[in-house]
Design a protein around this motif. Sequence first.
Motif, mmCIF file in Angstrom:
data_model
loop_
_atom_site.group_PDB
_atom_site.id
_atom_site.type_symbol
_atom_site.label_atom_id
_atom_site.label_comp_id
_atom_site.label_asym_id
_atom_site.label_seq_id
_atom_site.Cartn_x
_atom_site.Cartn_y
_atom_site.Cartn_z
ATOM 1 N N ASP A 1 0.848 -1.187 0.000
ATOM 2 C CA ASP A 1 0.000 0.000 0.000
ATOM 3 C C ASP A 1 0.890 1.246 0.000
ATOM 4 O O ASP A 1 1.729 1.430 0.881
ATOM 5 N N GLY A 2 0.703 2.116 -0.991
ATOM 6 C CA GLY A 2 1.598 3.253 -1.156
ATOM 7 C C GLY A 2 1.226 4.498 -0.385
ATOM 8 O O GLY A 2 1.924 5.508 -0.474
ATOM 9 N N ALA A 3 0.159 4.439 0.421
ATOM 10 C CA ALA A 3 -0.344 5.655 1.058
ATOM 11 C C ALA A 3 0.674 6.289 2.001
ATOM 12 O O ALA A 3 0.863 7.512 2.018
ATOM 13 N N ARG A 4 1.327 5.489 2.812
ATOM 14 C CA ARG A 4 2.263 6.045 3.795
ATOM 15 C C ARG A 4 3.488 6.658 3.107
ATOM 16 O O ARG A 4 3.958 7.739 3.497
ATOM 17 N N LEU A 5 4.015 5.977 2.082
ATOM 18 C CA LEU A 5 5.125 6.543 1.312
ATOM 19 C C LEU A 5 4.728 7.881 0.698
ATOM 20 O O LEU A 5 5.500 8.839 0.681
ATOM 21 N N THR A 6 3.504 7.942 0.199
ATOM 22 C CA THR A 6 3.008 9.163 -0.433
ATOM 23 C C THR A 6 2.850 10.278 0.594
ATOM 24 O O THR A 6 3.299 11.408 0.381
ATOM 25 N N GLU A 7 2.228 9.960 1.723
ATOM 26 C CA GLU A 7 1.948 10.974 2.744
ATOM 27 C C GLU A 7 3.230 11.521 3.368
ATOM 28 O O GLU A 7 3.422 12.727 3.470
ATOM 29 N N ARG A 8 4.111 10.629 3.798
ATOM 30 C CA ARG A 8 5.317 11.064 4.496
ATOM 31 C C ARG A 8 6.407 11.515 3.526
ATOM 32 O O ARG A 8 7.118 12.485 3.789
ATOM 33 N N GLY A 9 6.538 10.803 2.408
ATOM 34 C CA GLY A 9 7.664 11.047 1.522
ATOM 35 C C GLY A 9 7.405 12.007 0.393
ATOM 36 O O GLY A 9 8.348 12.430 -0.287
ATOM 37 N N GLY A 10 6.154 12.353 0.158
ATOM 38 C CA GLY A 10 5.857 13.297 -0.907
ATOM 39 C C GLY A 10 6.200 12.780 -2.281
ATOM 40 O O GLY A 10 6.714 13.510 -3.131
ATOM 41 N N VAL A 11 5.910 11.503 -2.511
ATOM 42 C CA VAL A 11 6.136 10.904 -3.827
ATOM 43 C C VAL A 11 4.823 10.320 -4.330
ATOM 44 O O VAL A 11 3.907 10.047 -3.550
ATOM 45 N N ILE A 12 4.754 10.116 -5.629
ATOM 46 C CA ILE A 12 3.653 9.355 -6.205
ATOM 47 C C ILE A 12 4.110 7.912 -6.335
ATOM 48 O O ILE A 12 5.196 7.641 -6.864
ATOM 49 N N VAL A 13 3.324 6.999 -5.824
ATOM 50 C CA VAL A 13 3.654 5.571 -5.862
ATOM 51 C C VAL A 13 2.817 4.893 -6.938
ATOM 52 O O VAL A 13 1.602 5.098 -7.010
ATOM 53 N N VAL A 14 3.486 4.092 -7.760
ATOM 54 C CA VAL A 14 2.802 3.294 -8.780
ATOM 55 C C VAL A 14 3.235 1.845 -8.585
ATOM 56 O O VAL A 14 4.432 1.563 -8.467
ATOM 57 N N SER A 15 2.288 0.927 -8.519
ATOM 58 C CA SER A 15 2.626 -0.501 -8.467
ATOM 59 C C SER A 15 2.024 -1.179 -9.693
ATOM 60 O O SER A 15 0.934 -0.820 -10.145
ATOM 61 N N ILE A 16 2.746 -2.166 -10.219
ATOM 62 C CA ILE A 16 2.348 -2.742 -11.512
ATOM 63 C C ILE A 16 2.236 -4.260 -11.438
ATOM 64 O O ILE A 16 2.955 -4.921 -10.684
ATOM 65 N N ASN A 17 1.340 -4.812 -12.244
ATOM 66 C CA ASN A 17 1.297 -6.243 -12.521
ATOM 67 C C ASN A 17 2.064 -6.531 -13.807
ATOM 68 O O ASN A 17 2.163 -5.666 -14.688
ATOM 69 N N TYR A 18 2.544 -7.746 -13.942
ATOM 70 C CA TYR A 18 3.207 -8.195 -15.167
ATOM 71 C C TYR A 18 3.034 -9.701 -15.262
ATOM 72 O O TYR A 18 2.854 -10.390 -14.258
ATOM 73 N N ARG A 19 3.068 -10.230 -16.492
ATOM 74 C CA ARG A 19 2.839 -11.655 -16.696
ATOM 75 C C ARG A 19 3.885 -12.503 -15.962
ATOM 76 O O ARG A 19 5.068 -12.153 -15.933
ATOM 77 N N LEU A 20 3.424 -13.618 -15.420
ATOM 78 C CA LEU A 20 4.244 -14.465 -14.566
ATOM 79 C C LEU A 20 4.360 -15.874 -15.135
ATOM 80 O O LEU A 20 3.583 -16.279 -16.001
ATOM 81 N N GLY A 21 5.322 -16.627 -14.600
ATOM 82 C CA GLY A 21 5.442 -18.042 -14.914
ATOM 83 C C GLY A 21 5.572 -18.306 -16.395
ATOM 84 O O GLY A 21 6.151 -17.533 -17.151
ATOM 85 N N ILE A 22 5.006 -19.409 -16.836
ATOM 86 C CA ILE A 22 5.122 -19.810 -18.239
ATOM 87 C C ILE A 22 4.446 -18.803 -19.162
ATOM 88 O O ILE A 22 4.880 -18.611 -20.307
ATOM 89 N N LEU A 23 3.407 -18.110 -18.685
ATOM 90 C CA LEU A 23 2.728 -17.110 -19.515
ATOM 91 C C LEU A 23 3.588 -15.864 -19.718
ATOM 92 O O LEU A 23 3.409 -15.136 -20.685
ATOM 93 N N GLY A 24 4.528 -15.641 -18.819
ATOM 94 C CA GLY A 24 5.342 -14.445 -18.894
ATOM 95 C C GLY A 24 6.729 -14.637 -19.469
ATOM 96 O O GLY A 24 7.345 -13.667 -19.919
ATOM 97 N N TYR A 25 7.215 -15.893 -19.490
ATOM 98 C CA TYR A 25 8.638 -16.050 -19.815
ATOM 99 C C TYR A 25 8.952 -17.212 -20.744
ATOM 100 O O TYR A 25 10.121 -17.489 -21.014
ATOM 101 N N LEU A 26 7.955 -17.896 -21.279
ATOM 102 C CA LEU A 26 8.216 -19.011 -22.180
ATOM 103 C C LEU A 26 8.935 -18.550 -23.442
ATOM 104 O O LEU A 26 8.515 -17.604 -24.110
ATOM 105 N N ALA A 27 10.008 -19.249 -23.792
ATOM 106 C CA ALA A 27 10.654 -19.083 -25.101
ATOM 107 C C ALA A 27 10.486 -20.390 -25.868
ATOM 108 O O ALA A 27 10.473 -21.475 -25.274
ATOM 109 N N HIS A 28 10.355 -20.297 -27.182
ATOM 110 C CA HIS A 28 10.125 -21.494 -27.989
ATOM 111 C C HIS A 28 10.424 -21.144 -29.451
ATOM 112 O O HIS A 28 10.162 -20.014 -29.891
ATOM 113 N N PRO A 29 10.962 -22.086 -30.243
ATOM 114 C CA PRO A 29 11.253 -21.776 -31.652
ATOM 115 C C PRO A 29 10.043 -21.269 -32.433
ATOM 116 O O PRO A 29 10.174 -20.378 -33.283
#
Length: 542
Positions: free
Chosen positions: A138-166
């Motif tokens: 949760d980015g609220a405390r970093l934002t409140e105390r630190g004066g920054v904008i916090v962004v958190s991201i999802n990204y593909r995982l496991g075989i759906l995110g990293y499979l290589a194949h010919p």
Amino acid sequence: MRRLLFAALVAWMPAVPALAQAPVVAAPAGSVEGVRQGDVRVFKGIPYALPPTGAMRWKPPADMPAWQGVRKATAFGPACVQPRGRNAGIYTNPPDKVSEDCLTLNIWAPKEAKKLPVFVWIHGGALAAGYSHEDMYDGARLTERGGVIVVSINYRLGILGYLAHPELSAESAEGISGNYGLLDQIAALRWIERNIAAFGGDPENVTVAGESAGALSVMYLMASPRARGLFDKAIAQSAYMIATPELKQGRHGLPSAEAAGMQMMGALGAANIARLRAMDAETLTENAAAKGYGPWGTIDGKVLPHQLVETWDRGEQAPVPVLAGFNSGEIRSLRVLLPPAPASAAAYEEAIRVRYGDLAEHFLRLYPSSDVAESMLAATRDALYGWTSARLAIGQTAIGQPGYLYLFDHGYPAADDNGLHAFHAAEIPYVFGTAGKTPAYWPKIPDGVVDRRLSEAMIDYWTAFARTGAPAATGRPEWKPYGEAANYMGFAGKPKPGTRLMPGMFALHEAAVCRRRATGDQPWNWNTGVASPVLRQATGCR
């Protein structure tokens, strides 16, 4: 009379405050409506790319077209597909919902934000699990105390995110495959560059940060030409610069990424990529994990041009300030990475001498046989996290950028009493100020003065670094760049600066990795100490 009575009644009734208006931001991607969390505006589940489903599975992320009207951003999006955990442990924190339609991000911003630094968080989880909206992030405390904008991201995982194949490489105009999760992260950074000013952020002052696999992702971003210019600073908490599969060629004791993909396709009983694309995403992910699929980046010459160690040796990593460090008890919660202990101290010493040869005395001075259990924990910690953190600080110093090194060595009763002093990821709730939002089996952090003040100090350092590239916080001990003095900051109860952390540690593991690289048939990861291959002397390696 009735009018007088009504007027008197209205005058007597307590004032009812108007409902706070939901925050709405008009961004280039489209307008979004968020929610208020105290004085912080929160925008949840904003899509930054099209869903990578169906024929888009195992393709680079495609830009999300701008939408019309106001899009609700009041609920977090689903996590990316991942195995459902079966054994309870301190990291157990399964998402409520998973989906392939998961390429979303979340933003925490002050209500009057204007050109604030942007702190982008990449979650950990071995590139196989985790999600952007875990309570601990949760980015609220970093934002409140630190004066920054916090962004958190999802990204593909496991075989759906990293499979290589010919087949996937043949589909690509560049002849490459794999790295889809990394390409998602780059797409998210591009979205941030185009849109964050509308939320009050400065697109010219972006810090990428992550822990464990999130920190590995930070190094991938630093190494990737595709991410160049999309961020201005980097924070790597417990990063590990291990050997990585190469797309076409088996090297360093690893099969090629394409060969590993072909083997996994066979294990899953699929004849071709079309069959894999037709499989249910959750079933595919579960089965691949059960059959040993391990997601890693792929050295493809394009997205990742070289092994990470080579990129840093060449000085070709992103020329940005870096803050990097590790925890003293990393392996206490990751004992799966430890090999079986030898039967005796003498057996331990003999195994080290056989494997390390002329480096054995150096190894045994650092990790003596007087306490084999502790030495094995420390050796694996240092080969993965300590060496990497020092290498990051040293590498930035070499290219004229500041590198800041830290050691998190803070303990508290619930952790220490269970042999988990300063365990892997223990620093995260201190960085985010979320001690009360840890997972169910996490050792409970006390709500006391020492822990609150330590968290405040770490927030101050981390957000100062995000603002200026230097963790210089008012009223805090000076944290000097690594430099010639090998400066670092220790966090144990309170911040304490020092120099020359763990003398001899970096030199030993650098020499061991150098020899493995020179032979070309040995990986470098957690196979250290009594699990190390026999290291052969090599020209140019000490």
